[in-house]
Design an enzyme around this catalytic site. Structure first.
Site, mmCIF file in Angstrom:
data_model
loop_
_atom_site.group_PDB
_atom_site.id
_atom_site.type_symbol
_atom_site.label_atom_id
_atom_site.label_comp_id
_atom_site.label_asym_id
_atom_site.label_seq_id
_atom_site.Cartn_x
_atom_site.Cartn_y
_atom_site.Cartn_z
ATOM 1 N N HIS A 125 2.333 5.033 -13.898
ATOM 2 C CA HIS A 125 2.597 6.062 -14.906
ATOM 3 C C HIS A 125 2.884 7.430 -14.293
ATOM 4 C CE1 HIS A 125 -1.436 7.900 -14.402
ATOM 5 N NE2 HIS A 125 -1.850 6.663 -14.215
ATOM 6 N N ASP A 126 3.816 8.130 -14.902
ATOM 7 C CA ASP A 126 4.136 9.522 -14.588
ATOM 8 C C ASP A 126 4.779 9.707 -13.222
ATOM 9 O OD1 ASP A 126 2.952 10.837 -17.030
ATOM 10 O OD2 ASP A 126 1.159 9.876 -16.239
ATOM 11 N N GLY A 143 -0.287 6.506 -9.798
ATOM 12 C CA GLY A 143 0.223 7.441 -10.791
ATOM 13 C C GLY A 143 0.589 8.803 -10.231
#
Length: 277
Positions: A125-126, A143
């Site tokens: 994520h991200d 992440g």
């Protein structure tokens, strides 16, 4: 979209609301969520699962058992409509996973154009991944990582969360990347610090001998001369201000992230102990 231009195997499921560009091909046993956008010419070979607010750019190919756009592997995620954006002409091989973003990050995970993700690689994520990046088998990002253009990450290598990898860098196989890697840096298994510049990559990108020598001189000044890192960085900027590639390194160092730099093991300010939590 012309319905006749899209090929969907009868064993696959495409939810209402999904947007399929011209020439999309969806092979057997795929599942496509309602908020998915597939650009023109995207090919899903078979057994591909795409969920969430996910966009895949035109001309990309996705191989069996890839799972894209599923929720981030984060305890903080509470079902927000975060996104996964994948650029054009990417090759995503078997068992690759990419997650959407989080509210605590960018709200989106972004992958650039012309990338190749070999089997079982992972983008968490991200993360923000640049163009023409290659992940070898089982290469993984935690992440909030940032990866520049033209980066290669070797098989079975893992990158710590919030780490930045500069453009043109190369990470060899089986490396644990704990700290930022400067543009054009080279890290290899068995070498806990930065090994050198990625000279092979520089040649392949067409840099002249003079440009490569400037980068080498800047590298020596940055890591092996006297003074603090900030002082050495400014000396490099003053000496090589007309060298675009050197200034990529300078700007990278100046814009320090949450992780410190990976430095050569014999650099003047090498730190052996891991960073305090």
């Amino acid at each position: 979209m012309s319905v006749s231009s899209v090929k969907i195997d009868p064993t696959s499921r495409v939810e209402d609301g999904a947007v399929l560009g011209e020439g999309v091909e969806i092979g057997p046993f795929c599942t496509i969520g309602a908020n998915v956008v597939l650009g023109a010419g995207v090919k899903l070979i078979s057994h591909v699962a795409i969920a969430g607010h996910t966009t895949i750019g035109e001309g990309s190919s996705v191989y069996p058992f890839a799972a894209l756009g599923f929720p981030p592997q984060s305890h903080h995620y509470k079902g927000e409509p975060t996104r996964l954006l994948i650029g054009r002409n990417c090759v995503i091989r078997e068992h690759v996973t990419m997650n959407t973003g989080t509210v605590g990050g960018h709200m989106e995970t972004v992958v650039g154009e012309g990338c190749m993700f070999m089997a079982a690689s992972h983008v968490a994520h991200d993360c923000i991944v640049g163009d023409r990046v290659i992940f070898a088998n089982n290469a993984t990002l935690a992440g909030h990582c940032t990866v520049g253009d033209n980066v290669f990450i070797g098989g079975l290598s893992a990158v710590h969360q919030f780490t930045r990898i500069g453009t043109g860098a190369m990470i060899g196989g089986m490396c644990g990347v704990h700290f930022d890697i400067i543009p054009f840096g080279l890290m290899m298994e068995g070498h806990p610090g930065l090994r050198s510049l990625n000279y092979t990559g520089l040649k392949r990108r067409g840099l002249t001998l003079a440009q490569r020598r400037a980068l080498q001189a800047a590298y020596r000044e940055l890591f092996y001369s006297a003074g603090t890192l900030a002082e050495r960085t400014e000396r490099v900027a003053a000496q090589f201000g007309d060298e675009v590639n050197v200034m990529l390194i300078v700007d990278f160092v100046r814009s320090a992230g949450k992780r410190r730099l990976t430095v050569p093991v014999d650099a003047v300010d090498h730190v052996v102990e891991p960073e305090a939590a």
